[in-house]
Design a protein around this motif. Structure first.
Motif, PDB file in Angstrom:
ATOM      1  N   MET A   3       9.820  32.175  51.347  1.00 28.57           N
ATOM      2  CA  MET A   3       9.995  31.937  49.918  1.00 28.57           C
ATOM      3  C   MET A   3       8.611  32.026  49.258  1.00 28.57           C
ATOM      4  O   MET A   3       7.662  31.380  49.683  1.00 28.57           O
ATOM      5  CB  MET A   3      10.610  30.553  49.735  1.00 28.57           C
ATOM      6  N   ASN A   4       8.533  32.829  48.210  1.00 31.42           N
ATOM      7  CA  ASN A   4       7.241  32.995  47.552  1.00 31.42           C
ATOM      8  C   ASN A   4       6.997  31.874  46.535  1.00 31.42           C
ATOM      9  O   ASN A   4       7.863  31.054  46.262  1.00 31.42           O
ATOM     10  CB  ASN A   4       7.134  34.378  46.899  1.00 31.42           C
ATOM     11  N   GLU A   5       5.807  31.868  45.990  1.00 27.70           N
ATOM     12  CA  GLU A   5       5.381  30.800  45.071  1.00 27.70           C
ATOM     13  C   GLU A   5       6.238  30.755  43.810  1.00 27.70           C
ATOM     14  O   GLU A   5       6.559  29.681  43.304  1.00 27.70           O
ATOM     15  CB  GLU A   5       3.908  31.002  44.709  1.00 27.70           C
ATOM     16  N   LEU A   6       6.624  31.913  43.301  1.00 25.28           N
ATOM     17  CA  LEU A   6       7.446  31.969  42.097  1.00 25.28           C
ATOM     18  C   LEU A   6       8.806  31.312  42.336  1.00 25.28           C
ATOM     19  O   LEU A   6       9.293  30.545  41.497  1.00 25.28           O
ATOM     20  CB  LEU A   6       7.623  33.416  41.634  1.00 25.28           C
ATOM     21  N   GLU A   7       9.411  31.597  43.482  1.00 22.10           N
ATOM     22  CA  GLU A   7      10.707  30.986  43.822  1.00 22.10           C
ATOM     23  C   GLU A   7      10.583  29.481  43.983  1.00 22.10           C
ATOM     24  O   GLU A   7      11.447  28.726  43.526  1.00 22.10           O
ATOM     25  CB  GLU A   7      11.274  31.611  45.099  1.00 22.10           C
ATOM     26  N   LYS A   8       9.507  29.034  44.615  1.00 19.37           N
ATOM     27  CA  LYS A   8       9.268  27.600  44.773  1.00 19.37           C
ATOM     28  C   LYS A   8       9.134  26.920  43.409  1.00 19.37           C
ATOM     29  O   LYS A   8       9.688  25.846  43.184  1.00 19.37           O
ATOM     30  CB  LYS A   8       8.008  27.346  45.601  1.00 19.37           C
ATOM     31  N   ASN A   9       8.393  27.558  42.514  1.00 21.60           N
ATOM     32  CA  ASN A   9       8.197  26.990  41.180  1.00 21.60           C
ATOM     33  C   ASN A   9       9.508  26.956  40.397  1.00 21.60           C
ATOM     34  O   ASN A   9       9.760  26.014  39.635  1.00 21.60           O
ATOM     35  CB  ASN A   9       7.139  27.775  40.411  1.00 21.60           C
ATOM     36  N   GLU A  10      10.342  27.971  40.578  1.00 18.61           N
ATOM     37  CA  GLU A  10      11.640  27.994  39.905  1.00 18.61           C
ATOM     38  C   GLU A  10      12.529  26.856  40.405  1.00 18.61           C
ATOM     39  O   GLU A  10      13.190  26.183  39.617  1.00 18.61           O
ATOM     40  CB  GLU A  10      12.333  29.336  40.132  1.00 18.61           C
ATOM     41  N   ILE A  11      12.521  26.631  41.704  1.00 13.49           N
ATOM     42  CA  ILE A  11      13.305  25.536  42.286  1.00 13.49           C
ATOM     43  C   ILE A  11      12.792  24.193  41.765  1.00 13.49           C
ATOM     44  O   ILE A  11      13.580  23.318  41.381  1.00 13.49           O
ATOM     45  CB  ILE A  11      13.254  25.590  43.823  1.00 13.49           C
ATOM     46  N   LEU A  12      11.461  24.041  41.718  1.00 10.91           N
ATOM     47  CA  LEU A  12      10.896  22.796  41.198  1.00 10.91           C
ATOM     48  C   LEU A  12      11.262  22.591  39.733  1.00 10.91           C
ATOM     49  O   LEU A  12      11.554  21.473  39.304  1.00 10.91           O
ATOM     50  CB  LEU A  12       9.369  22.796  41.351  1.00 10.91           C
ATOM     51  N   GLY A  13      11.264  23.663  38.963  1.00  5.34           N
ATOM     52  CA  GLY A  13      11.664  23.567  37.558  1.00  5.34           C
ATOM     53  C   GLY A  13      13.104  23.114  37.410  1.00  5.34           C
ATOM     54  O   GLY A  13      13.427  22.293  36.548  1.00  5.34           O
ATOM     55  N   ASP A  14      13.970  23.639  38.274  1.00  7.12           N
ATOM     56  CA  ASP A  14      15.373  23.212  38.261  1.00  7.12           C
ATOM     57  C   ASP A  14      15.491  21.736  38.616  1.00  7.12           C
ATOM     58  O   ASP A  14      16.230  20.981  37.971  1.00  7.12           O
ATOM     59  CB  ASP A  14      16.207  24.036  39.244  1.00  7.12           C
ATOM     60  N   LEU A  15      14.779  21.324  39.654  1.00 12.35           N
ATOM     61  CA  LEU A  15      14.830  19.921  40.057  1.00 12.35           C
ATOM     62  C   LEU A  15      14.283  19.017  38.958  1.00 12.35           C
ATOM     63  O   LEU A  15      14.818  17.929  38.710  1.00 12.35           O
ATOM     64  CB  LEU A  15      14.050  19.703  41.356  1.00 12.35           C
ATOM     65  N   TYR A  16      13.240  19.487  38.287  1.00 13.09           N
ATOM     66  CA  TYR A  16      12.665  18.704  37.186  1.00 13.09           C
ATOM     67  C   TYR A  16      13.674  18.545  36.051  1.00 13.09           C
ATOM     68  O   TYR A  16      13.754  17.486  35.428  1.00 13.09           O
ATOM     69  CB  TYR A  16      11.380  19.364  36.679  1.00 13.09           C
ATOM     70  N   ALA A  17      14.466  19.580  35.805  1.00  9.48           N
ATOM     71  CA  ALA A  17      15.488  19.490  34.760  1.00  9.48           C
ATOM     72  C   ALA A  17      16.494  18.379  35.070  1.00  9.48           C
ATOM     73  O   ALA A  17      16.979  17.698  34.163  1.00  9.48           O
ATOM     74  CB  ALA A  17      16.206  20.829  34.601  1.00  9.48           C
ATOM     75  N   TYR A  18      16.796  18.195  36.335  1.00 12.54           N
ATOM     76  CA  TYR A  18      17.743  17.148  36.731  1.00 12.54           C
ATOM     77  C   TYR A  18      17.093  15.772  36.839  1.00 12.54           C
ATOM     78  O   TYR A  18      17.686  14.772  36.440  1.00 12.54           O
ATOM     79  CB  TYR A  18      18.374  17.489  38.094  1.00 12.54           C
ATOM     80  N   TYR A  19      15.914  15.720  37.412  1.00 16.97           N
ATOM     81  CA  TYR A  19      15.344  14.431  37.802  1.00 16.97           C
ATOM     82  C   TYR A  19      14.030  14.082  37.112  1.00 16.97           C
ATOM     83  O   TYR A  19      13.457  13.028  37.398  1.00 16.97           O
ATOM     84  CB  TYR A  19      15.102  14.416  39.322  1.00 16.97           C
ATOM     85  N   GLY A  20      13.556  14.908  36.213  1.00 14.97           N
ATOM     86  CA  GLY A  20      12.258  14.673  35.581  1.00 14.97           C
ATOM     87  C   GLY A  20      12.146  13.325  34.899  1.00 14.97           C
ATOM     88  O   GLY A  20      11.087  12.693  34.928  1.00 14.97           O
ATOM     89  N   ARG A  21      13.233  12.844  34.324  1.00 12.50           N
ATOM     90  CA  ARG A  21      13.189  11.553  33.626  1.00 12.50           C
ATOM     91  C   ARG A  21      13.026  10.378  34.582  1.00 12.50           C
ATOM     92  O   ARG A  21      12.746   9.270  34.142  1.00 12.50           O
ATOM     93  CB  ARG A  21      14.435  11.366  32.782  1.00 12.50           C
ATOM     94  N   LEU A  22      13.200  10.623  35.881  1.00 11.54           N
ATOM     95  CA  LEU A  22      12.993   9.557  36.860  1.00 11.54           C
ATOM     96  C   LEU A  22      11.519   9.416  37.237  1.00 11.54           C
ATOM     97  O   LEU A  22      11.135   8.433  37.866  1.00 11.54           O
ATOM     98  CB  LEU A  22      13.824   9.826  38.120  1.00 11.54           C
ATOM     99  N   LEU A  23      10.705  10.395  36.840  1.00 14.84           N
ATOM    100  CA  LEU A  23       9.264  10.319  37.063  1.00 14.84           C
ATOM    101  C   LEU A  23       8.629   9.463  35.974  1.00 14.84           C
ATOM    102  O   LEU A  23       9.192   9.299  34.894  1.00 14.84           O
ATOM    103  CB  LEU A  23       8.650  11.723  37.032  1.00 14.84           C
TER     104      LEU A  23
END
Length: 113
Positions: free
Chosen positions: A1-21
């Motif tokens: 998995m390249n860096e762009l794909e990793k960042n996209e996955i993190l962005g998706d996770l942030y959309a769901y869970y960012g408010r918990l940070l």
């Protein structure tokens, strides 16, 4: 998995869970991943060291992945989206029995049955 794909996955996770940070973690994450600021720029803006920013971002990534591992919101949403696509396809193909079965299964999934 390249860096762009990793960042996209993190962005998706942030959309769901960012408010918990924490608010500070949200700021670092958004500055780095959305505003494309460097560690040095973020450090200067928040009056902390680059190492502090790096550690905070690493902690954020770990937390977001941990939330998904335990709560499965992204996985469940993707599964529901796929099922709805199948329902729509069955309706378009004029297959009401399949659409009904898929809809019933989806409803059971949503109810946790």
């Amino acid at each position: 998995m390249n860096e762009l794909e990793k960042n996209e996955i993190l962005g998706d996770l942030y959309a769901y869970y960012g408010r918990l940070l924490t608010r500070s973690q949200q700021n670092y994450f958004e500055d780095y991943y959305y505003n494309d600021l460097s560690l040095g720029e973020i450090a200067a803006n928040h009056h902390v060291s680059r190492q502090a920013v790096y550690d905070n971002l690493r902690r954020c990534r770990k937390l977001l992945k941990n939330y998904e591992d335990n709560l499965h919101m992204k996985r469940d949403y993707n599964k529901i989206e796929l099922n709805l696509d199948q329902v729509i396809s069955a309706i378009k193909e004029d297959n009401p029995n399949e659409a009904l079965e898929l809809s019933t299964n989806l409803l059971k999934q949503l109810r946790g049955e």
